[in-house]
Design a protein around this motif. Sequence first.
Motif, PDB file in Angstrom:
ATOM      1  N   ILE A  10      37.796  82.962  50.033  1.00 38.61           N
ATOM      2  CA  ILE A  10      36.633  83.825  50.196  1.00 38.61           C
ATOM      3  C   ILE A  10      36.857  85.093  49.379  1.00 38.61           C
ATOM      4  CG2 ILE A  10      35.323  85.229  51.830  1.00 38.61           C
ATOM      5  CD1 ILE A  10      35.990  83.093  53.945  1.00 38.61           C
ATOM      6  N   VAL A  11      35.896  85.406  48.520  1.00 38.75           N
ATOM      7  CA  VAL A  11      35.926  86.646  47.749  1.00 38.75           C
ATOM      8  C   VAL A  11      35.240  87.719  48.576  1.00 38.75           C
ATOM      9  CG1 VAL A  11      35.140  87.816  45.658  1.00 38.75           C
ATOM     10  CG2 VAL A  11      35.920  85.437  45.537  1.00 38.75           C
ATOM     11  N   TYR A  63      30.933  92.254  51.283  1.00 39.45           N
ATOM     12  CA  TYR A  63      30.243  90.968  51.362  1.00 39.45           C
ATOM     13  C   TYR A  63      31.197  89.846  50.981  1.00 39.45           C
ATOM     14  CZ  TYR A  63      25.973  93.673  51.769  1.00 39.45           C
ATOM     15  OH  TYR A  63      25.014  94.543  52.194  1.00 39.45           O
ATOM     16  N   GLU A  64      31.062  88.714  51.663  1.00 45.16           N
ATOM     17  CA  GLU A  64      31.948  87.584  51.454  1.00 45.16           C
ATOM     18  C   GLU A  64      31.231  86.426  50.776  1.00 45.16           C
ATOM     19  OE1 GLU A  64      33.652  86.558  55.241  1.00 45.16           O
ATOM     20  OE2 GLU A  64      34.679  88.490  55.413  1.00 45.16           O
ATOM     21  N   THR A  65      31.929  85.792  49.812  1.00 41.58           N
ATOM     22  CA  THR A  65      31.405  84.630  49.107  1.00 41.58           C
ATOM     23  C   THR A  65      32.495  83.578  49.029  1.00 41.58           C
ATOM     24  OG1 THR A  65      30.031  86.077  47.738  1.00 41.58           O
ATOM     25  CG2 THR A  65      30.345  83.810  46.969  1.00 41.58           C
ATOM     26  N   THR A 119      35.717  93.680  43.176  1.00 40.00           N
ATOM     27  CA  THR A 119      36.293  92.789  44.185  1.00 40.00           C
ATOM     28  C   THR A 119      37.397  93.524  44.931  1.00 40.00           C
ATOM     29  OG1 THR A 119      35.861  90.863  42.785  1.00 40.00           O
ATOM     30  CG2 THR A 119      37.427  90.575  44.575  1.00 40.00           C
ATOM     31  N   GLN A 120      37.311  93.525  46.277  1.00 41.09           N
ATOM     32  CA  GLN A 120      38.391  94.113  47.078  1.00 41.09           C
ATOM     33  C   GLN A 120      39.589  93.185  47.113  1.00 41.09           C
ATOM     34  OE1 GLN A 120      37.804  95.876  50.945  1.00 41.09           O
ATOM     35  NE2 GLN A 120      35.607  96.035  50.557  1.00 41.09           N
ATOM     36  N   TYR A 121      39.341  91.899  47.427  1.00 40.17           N
ATOM     37  CA  TYR A 121      40.412  90.916  47.496  1.00 40.17           C
ATOM     38  C   TYR A 121      39.818  89.518  47.627  1.00 40.17           C
ATOM     39  CZ  TYR A 121      39.510  91.375  52.539  1.00 40.17           C
ATOM     40  OH  TYR A 121      38.919  91.423  53.768  1.00 40.17           O
ATOM     41  N   VAL A 122      40.700  88.527  47.456  1.00 39.51           N
ATOM     42  CA  VAL A 122      40.343  87.134  47.694  1.00 39.51           C
ATOM     43  C   VAL A 122      41.201  86.675  48.869  1.00 39.51           C
ATOM     44  CG1 VAL A 122      40.275  84.789  46.762  1.00 39.51           C
ATOM     45  CG2 VAL A 122      39.864  86.751  45.238  1.00 39.51           C
TER      46      VAL A 122
END
Length: 181
Positions: A28-29, A35-37, A52-55
């Motif tokens: 999840i990105v 927001y999550e993708t 992007t904060q993190y994956v």
Amino acid sequence: LGHVTSPVRVTATQVPPIWYCHGEGNPIVVDAEGYETEIDAADIARVPVEGTQYVRVFLPAEILREMDMIDMPGSSDPNMSVDAWNAVLPEADGAIWCTPATQAWRQSEAAIWDEIDPDVQERSVLLVTRIDKVLSDSDRARVMKRMRRETTGSFRDIFAVDLMSATKDLPVTHDPRERIA
């Protein structure tokens, strides 16, 4: 972690922090707004650092039942924004900072580390990796003495590590050309 996971390259790898936690499912990105993708695991290397904060990556590794692990982007790329670090490091209880013995504790590393919360610093260790590349015992001692002098009060402790020797007797359960996180 027992799985080939984080993207690696010979040059600086520009990927956002990879946050490993116990579980199953697609990565999840989490973007800058939270927001999550969901993405396919094969697409991690293509996730942009900017925005992007993190994956978050889910793995069935037993150690992840006890703690999460965050693989931060390398500090060797002068174009890498400190924002990538600042977005995630406040979440950390401690850090294992790795610096290669042949280029140990560069100014860019020190600048990033100086911005880290002192509470996190005191629960963190510095690993001087690739110490086997420093050929003489006296040169190794000199590197470690310099590391202790230049990082006084910044880490709980400092260790010299030769990961190739440390892992040579472990059973191979993966393709040895791949990196294990």
